[in-house]
Design an enzyme around this catalytic site. Structure first.
Site, mmCIF file in Angstrom:
data_model
loop_
_atom_site.group_PDB
_atom_site.id
_atom_site.type_symbol
_atom_site.label_atom_id
_atom_site.label_comp_id
_atom_site.label_asym_id
_atom_site.label_seq_id
_atom_site.Cartn_x
_atom_site.Cartn_y
_atom_site.Cartn_z
ATOM 1 N N THR A 1 0.718 -1.121 0.147
ATOM 2 C CA THR A 1 -0.007 -0.099 -0.080
ATOM 3 C C THR A 1 0.873 1.131 0.068
ATOM 4 O OG1 THR A 1 -1.854 -1.363 1.048
ATOM 5 C CG2 THR A 1 -2.005 1.084 1.308
ATOM 6 N N SER B 1 1.470 -7.590 -1.078
ATOM 7 C CA SER B 1 2.104 -8.563 -0.484
ATOM 8 C C SER B 1 1.279 -9.945 -0.419
ATOM 9 C CB SER B 1 2.617 -8.149 0.780
ATOM 10 O OG SER B 1 1.383 -8.135 1.536
ATOM 11 N N THR C 1 1.406 -4.827 3.991
ATOM 12 C CA THR C 1 1.412 -5.414 5.449
ATOM 13 C C THR C 1 0.663 -6.635 5.550
ATOM 14 O OG1 THR C 1 -0.821 -4.227 5.541
ATOM 15 C CG2 THR C 1 1.015 -2.944 6.277
ATOM 16 N N ASP C 2 -0.017 -7.117 4.476
ATOM 17 C CA ASP C 2 -0.803 -8.257 4.412
ATOM 18 C C ASP C 2 0.157 -9.562 4.847
ATOM 19 O OD1 ASP C 2 -3.113 -6.914 4.055
ATOM 20 O OD2 ASP C 2 -3.316 -7.587 1.909
ATOM 21 N N CYS D 1 -4.885 -19.074 19.749
ATOM 22 C CA CYS D 1 -5.107 -17.803 20.600
ATOM 23 C C CYS D 1 -3.516 -17.038 20.127
ATOM 24 C CB CYS D 1 -4.815 -18.141 22.237
ATOM 25 S SG CYS D 1 -5.982 -19.174 22.724
HETATM 26 N N1 ASP Z 1 -2.738 -5.410 0.156
HETATM 27 C C1 ASP Z 1 -1.571 -4.678 0.714
HETATM 28 C C2 ASP Z 1 -0.273 -5.715 0.723
HETATM 29 O O1 ASP Z 1 -0.027 -6.202 1.690
HETATM 30 C C3 ASP Z 1 -1.792 -4.049 1.921
HETATM 31 C C4 ASP Z 1 -0.803 -3.418 2.557
HETATM 32 O O2 ASP Z 1 0.139 -3.009 2.260
HETATM 33 O O3 ASP Z 1 -1.068 -2.745 3.720
HETATM 34 O O4 ASP Z 1 0.262 -5.386 -0.213
#
Ligand code: ASP
Length: 354
Positions: A26, A71, A102-103, A291
């Site tokens: 992102t 990602s 982030t994914d 968990c």
């Molecule tokens: N879909 C994006 C990725 O992981 C989400 C992100 O970057 O926050 O590439």
């Protein structure tokens, strides 16, 4: 191809050099009007929107992936590519920052922590919840602080000598992190391990939890990754024919068994028999809790005692992200069975506490 973005004056010979590897995510995305969704964009978007990088007081070079990606499309082959980039450039740079979506950032961080054995320099992953071109984006702060932490030294030695994730004012051990939030800015948590730093005006490092810098450690990268693994998440009502089919998949070598609570599972005979049969056929079964906090304690309850007895391996407080990448990594090294079992039980790169 590596671009040199910033070079300090020749007088500043002792200035750290950081290599930033841009994979996508992102942070560098733009809104595509045609498809009405966010799409990975090229490096220019980042450079145009982060002029602050010019003011950093260390050398900065950039290695962009030819085709930046979301990602969700990351693969073990891409982890191998990143690990190779770092290996090739290891002696030329003091630190590495990886811009990544982030994914799956926690998977990539975990995989790299295992592949880069002997790592003695910072490898810091970061990204953003909003694209850098958006006014309210978290990208600039994440990017600039990740770079500064990567370049940070105490008495000439890097503060961080491991794979970490920097996000929203926190530095986390990479193989302890989990993406826990998809709308707020605090995307990552590491319930079972303290943060390596809390960042405000200054970075407040949690030194007892940071892997110490080892003067003579040598990078000994290992690139093998075996994808013949699966994650099997238990739920009330899971039935015999489904599990039987999964455990008989041709070529299956390892299973992350996501169990309840402290590593508990049904005690029905058919369930235990299926697991036992799989283990006897050579499949590794690694017990990881559903968990996010706490640990697997095989034998603590009646509902986990049998698992230990038939040879299910306890993952203690490991995350699923670290467990699956560790399993791929160990299987990729083609080690004898006893060694793989022993290594699954023990931490390889600080990913679990036993
Ligand atoms: N879909 C994006 C990725 O992981 C989400 C992100 O970057 O926050 O590439």
């Amino acid at each position: 191809m590596i671009y040199q973005l910033k070079t300090q004056s020749p007088q500043a010979t002792n200035t750290p050099s950081v290599l930033m590897i841009y994979t996508g995510g992102t942070l560098g995305m733009v809104f595509d009007r045609e498809s009405k969704s966010l799409k990975a964009f090229d490096l220019k978007e980042i450079l145009r929107n982060a002029p602050e990088m010019e003011r950093l007081d260390f050398n900065l070079s950039i290695l962009p992936f030819e085709k930046p990606f979301d990602s969700s499309n990351v693969t073990p082959e891409i982890w191998q590519q990143i690990a190779r980039f770092i290996t090739v450039e290891y002696d030329s740079f003091d630190a590495f920052v990886i811009l990544h979506g982030t994914d799956t950032m926690a998977y990539t961080a975990s995989a790299l922590s295992f592949m880069l054995e002997g790592l003695n320099k910072p490898v810091i992953l970061t990204g953003a919840q909003l694209p850098i071109g958006v006014a309210r984006s978290d990208a600039r702060e994440n990017l600039i602080t990740a770079l500064e932490i990567a370049a940070d030294r105490i008495q000439g030695k890097p503060v961080i000598s491991e794979v970490a994730i920097y996000f929203n004012n926190r530095l986390l051990r990479g193989n302890r992190a989990k993406k826990s939030e998809s709308s707020q800015f605090n995307a990552f948590d590491s319930e079972n391990y303290p943060f390596l730093a809390d960042v405000g005006i200054t970075a407040d490092y949690g030194f007892p939890y940071i892997k110490p810098h080892e003067e003579n450690a040598e990078l000994n990268p290992k690139f093998g990754m075996d994808k013949n693994v699966i994650i099997l998440k238990l739920f009330p009502g899971i039935c015999e024919k489904m599990i039987a089919k999964i455990l008989k998949i041709n070529g299956l070598k390892g299973v992350i068994l996501e169990t309840f609570g402290a590593g508990n599972a049904p005690t029905e005979d058919w369930f235990i028999d299926l697991l036992k049969e799989a283990i006897e056929s050579g499949i590794y079964i690694y017990n990881v809790s559903q968990c996010t906090g706490g640990r697997v304690l095989q034998g603590h309850y009646e509902t986990s005692r049998m698992l230990g007895e038939i040879g299910v391996i306890s993952g203690s407080d490991i995350t699923t992200e670290a467990a699956i990448t560790k399993l791929m990594f160990l299987l990729g090294q083609e080690l004898p069975r006893e060694e793989i079992v022993e290594k699954l039980r023990q931490p390889l790169a600080g990913e679990m506490t036993v």
